[in-house]
Design a protein around this motif. Structure first.
Motif, mmCIF file in Angstrom:
data_model
loop_
_atom_site.group_PDB
_atom_site.id
_atom_site.type_symbol
_atom_site.label_atom_id
_atom_site.label_comp_id
_atom_site.label_asym_id
_atom_site.label_seq_id
_atom_site.Cartn_x
_atom_site.Cartn_y
_atom_site.Cartn_z
ATOM 1 N N TYR A 148 0.934 -2.384 1.190
ATOM 2 C CA TYR A 148 0.445 -1.167 0.555
ATOM 3 C C TYR A 148 -0.806 -1.486 -0.261
ATOM 4 O O TYR A 148 -0.927 -2.570 -0.835
ATOM 5 C CB TYR A 148 1.531 -0.614 -0.388
ATOM 6 C CG TYR A 148 0.998 0.425 -1.335
ATOM 7 C CD1 TYR A 148 0.881 1.749 -0.932
ATOM 8 C CD2 TYR A 148 0.590 0.082 -2.614
ATOM 9 C CE1 TYR A 148 0.375 2.701 -1.795
ATOM 10 C CE2 TYR A 148 0.082 1.026 -3.478
ATOM 11 C CZ TYR A 148 -0.028 2.336 -3.063
ATOM 12 O OH TYR A 148 -0.534 3.266 -3.915
ATOM 13 N N ARG B 24 -3.271 1.000 -2.987
ATOM 14 C CA ARG B 24 -3.499 2.348 -3.502
ATOM 15 C C ARG B 24 -4.890 2.902 -3.181
ATOM 16 O O ARG B 24 -5.116 4.095 -3.314
ATOM 17 C CB ARG B 24 -3.239 2.400 -4.995
ATOM 18 C CG ARG B 24 -4.213 1.621 -5.834
ATOM 19 C CD ARG B 24 -3.875 1.778 -7.321
ATOM 20 N NE ARG B 24 -4.760 1.002 -8.137
ATOM 21 C CZ ARG B 24 -4.533 -0.241 -8.542
ATOM 22 N NH1 ARG B 24 -3.415 -0.837 -8.192
ATOM 23 N NH2 ARG B 24 -5.391 -0.875 -9.296
ATOM 24 N N HIS C 182 -1.246 7.020 -6.971
ATOM 25 C CA HIS C 182 -0.363 6.667 -8.078
ATOM 26 C C HIS C 182 0.583 7.804 -8.412
ATOM 27 O O HIS C 182 0.399 8.930 -7.971
ATOM 28 C CB HIS C 182 -1.163 6.228 -9.311
ATOM 29 C CG HIS C 182 -1.874 7.314 -10.060
ATOM 30 N ND1 HIS C 182 -3.085 7.823 -9.673
ATOM 31 C CD2 HIS C 182 -1.535 7.957 -11.198
ATOM 32 C CE1 HIS C 182 -3.475 8.746 -10.547
ATOM 33 N NE2 HIS C 182 -2.551 8.849 -11.465
ATOM 34 N N ILE D 109 1.952 -0.255 -6.516
ATOM 35 C CA ILE D 109 1.690 1.161 -6.658
ATOM 36 C C ILE D 109 1.358 1.404 -8.128
ATOM 37 O O ILE D 109 2.073 0.942 -9.018
ATOM 38 C CB ILE D 109 2.914 2.007 -6.247
ATOM 39 C CG1 ILE D 109 3.175 1.850 -4.750
ATOM 40 C CG2 ILE D 109 2.715 3.471 -6.624
ATOM 41 C CD1 ILE D 109 4.444 2.519 -4.273
#
Length: 127
Positions: free
Chosen positions: A61, A63, A70, A120
């Protein structure tokens, strides 16, 4: 009104430790639990964390890619943000924009920013 958010995570145990503590500090209660997932609920809205299948773990992952940037939550007060910030530091969680705390989001935006185990971004904002 948001019904639920479901996040796939790389390590359910680490994510459960991280998110369980944080969400319960924010007033959420454990909601569901099964072998590959957990959820917490506040009012009608709940957050779900599911273990990613092993075949997808090689795609990390980030962001800044397409998708979720977020999650932002309300604290009860500025003091609550400060309390959570202290606890976050004690837990060894990666703070973001720490040199601008608590106004990294602007002079009218009292908040702390940090990362979960999968990086995250999480934001806790004073009302």
């Amino acid at each position: 009104m948001l019904h639920h958010v479901e996040l796939y995570v790389s390590n359910l145990r680490k994510s459960t430790d991280f998110w369980g503590w944080l969400l319960e500090e924010l007033g959420y209660e454990p909601y569901q639990s099964w072998e590959d997932g957990r959820s917490w609920k506040l009012g009608p809205t709940y957050l779900v964390f599911v273990q990613t299948e092993a075949r997808f773990l090689d795609i990390p992952y980030h962001r800044s890619r397409v998708g979720l940037n977020h999650l932002a939550f309300y604290a009860s007060s500025q003091q609550h943000v400060d309390q959570l910030t202290s606890q976050i530091k004690e837990r060894g969680v990666q703070l973001l924009y720490h040199d601008q705390y608590p106004y990294a989001g602007g002079s009218e935006h009292y908040a702390v920013f940090f990362e979960d185990p999968d990086r995250i971004k999480v934001e806790i904002v004073a009302p």
